[in-house]
Structure formats: C-alpha cells, structure tokens
Design an enzyme around this catalytic site. Structure first.
Site, short mmCIF file in Angstrom:
data_model
loop_
_atom_site.label_atom_id
_atom_site.label_comp_id
_atom_site.label_asym_id
_atom_site.label_seq_id
_atom_site.Cartn_x
_atom_site.Cartn_y
_atom_site.Cartn_z
N SER A 1 0.87 -1.12 -0.12
CA SER A 1 -0.04 0.02 -0.17
C SER A 1 0.90 1.44 0.17
O SER A 1 0.34 2.19 -0.58
CB SER A 1 -0.92 0.04 1.31
OG SER A 1 -0.31 -0.28 2.29
N ILE A 2 1.97 1.20 0.59
CA ILE A 2 2.87 2.46 0.50
C ILE A 2 3.11 2.86 -0.76
O ILE A 2 3.45 3.76 -0.96
CB ILE A 2 4.10 2.24 1.54
CG1 ILE A 2 3.75 1.80 3.13
CG2 ILE A 2 4.87 3.55 1.46
CD1 ILE A 2 4.85 1.44 3.77
#
Length: 220
Positions: free
Chosen positions: A11-12
């Site tokens: 997700s980063i």
C-alpha cells in the site's frame, strides 16, 4: 519508446501516486524522460506478491523495465497473535521471497536496475491511536506491528541486497535519524505523510542517479 520505471510494492507504493506521493514526485522528476508505472497492492506481503510476479514482469517481454523498486516488508513484519497476523511472513521466508523477485527480474533483463527498499519504521503509539479513531473502545489492545520487528526485516533486506550485489534503501534507519520522525514521516504509525513521501522520493532519485539512471543525463 521511453524507458519504464516500475514501482512494485504494497500500500505504501499503491498510495504513492496520490498528491505529494513519492511515485508522483518520481514521475515528475522523470517527466519526458521515462514512464513511471505503479504496481502497488494494499495489504500484500512478499508471499502474495510472488503470485503477481510473472504477470507484471513476463519473461518474454520485448521491453522489460529499465529499473524496478521492490518495496515490501511492512506487512510481512506483522506479528503473530495480533490483528494483522494473516499478513505475517517469517523473516527467513521474507528474505527468500525478495531473492526470488530479484532473480526473476534479472532473468527478465540482466541490465535492469533493481533497488530494494526496506519497510519504514513503525510508530506503535500512532498505530494504536489510529485504531482507536476507527474502532473506539473495540480497538486493538496491543500493536499489531512493532518498530523492533520492522527493523529485523529491514536488516535482512539490506543484507540480501549486499549479497546479491544490488542497491538498497534503508528507509527504516534513514527516517529514524530525524527527531520526531513518528509524526513527521508517518500519518497513522505506518503509512507516509507528505514529508515521509518526500524522503522516499529523495532516496530513490539519489540511488537511481548514483547508478546509471540520472534524470538530468537522460534525453527528452
């Protein structure tokens, strides 16, 4: 055709195309020089990411990426017995999974610039506060991730890069070199603020330039 830079991660990485994200900043840095493609998958660990590898990076591609960042570990380091344990991957397997990714990319193109990025540090209090903001009294009693464990995975990531002779970015150590990193760089104890995104962009651009992919030296 322009060279391609692929950002592969969890997700980063997925969030990196948001306003102020490190992916969007990298795309701006390489504007008219290279195409930046984001392949980020929220919640993924290295075990699940391996299932995507041949789909994103097929061996028979006639135009493999010029460079790829591999940015996993934040989910692999989730603790057993806590809320996010299904994401946990033992550190030995994490290291082996990263190795499989790198070897596959090098099989796609021996000349590809591959950069490993460690998981960021974890602000445990920030994670608890974030959970309370979502779930109130039903929030977790104990953090599902710890900074100490994130460091264990980060060190294995850096060690693997040295073993394979490729470049790495020790984000876990880099961010903790700044006072107040917990709130300055992390929005919820784990994901990045605009300042945290700026650190990642700066480090990726630096490593690319130190290799052979300096935006300033590339033709428009």
């Amino acid at each position: 055709m322009r060279p391609q830079i692929v950002l592969f991660g969890d997700s980063i990485t997925e969030q990196s195309l948001r306003s102020g994200g490190w992916g969007s900043s990298l795309a701006n840095t390489y504007s008219r020089k290279a195409d930046v493609l984001v392949r980020g998958y929220g919640g993924y660990n290295t075990r699940w990411a391996l299932f995507l590898l041949t789909h994103i990076f097929p061996l028979d591609s006639t135009k493999p990426p010029a460079a790829t960042t591999i940015f996993f570990g934040a989910n692999d380091a989730a603790l057993l017995g806590r809320n996010s344990e299904r994401q946990h991957v033992p550190v030995e397997e994490y290291k082996e999974n990263l190795k499989k990714m790198v070897l596959h990319l090098k099989e796609c193109s021996p000349a590809m610039l591959v950069v490993l990025i460690t998981p960021p540090p974890v602000d445990e209090e920030g994670r608890k506060d974030y959970a309370k903001s979502l779930y109130g009294e039903k929030a977790m009693q104990f953090p599902e991730r710890t900074n100490e464990m994130a460091g264990v995975y980060a060190r294995q990531c850096v060690e693997l890069a040295k073993d394979l002779g490729i470049r790495s970015i020790d984000l876990w150590s880099k961010m903790q070199g700044t006072d107040g990193w917990q709130k300055k760089f992390l929005s919820d104890g784990l994901h990045l603020t605009s300042e945290g995104n700026a650190v990642v962009h700066e480090e990726v651009a630096r490593v690319f330039s130190e290799a052979w992919l300096s935006a300033a030296d590339m033709p428009i």
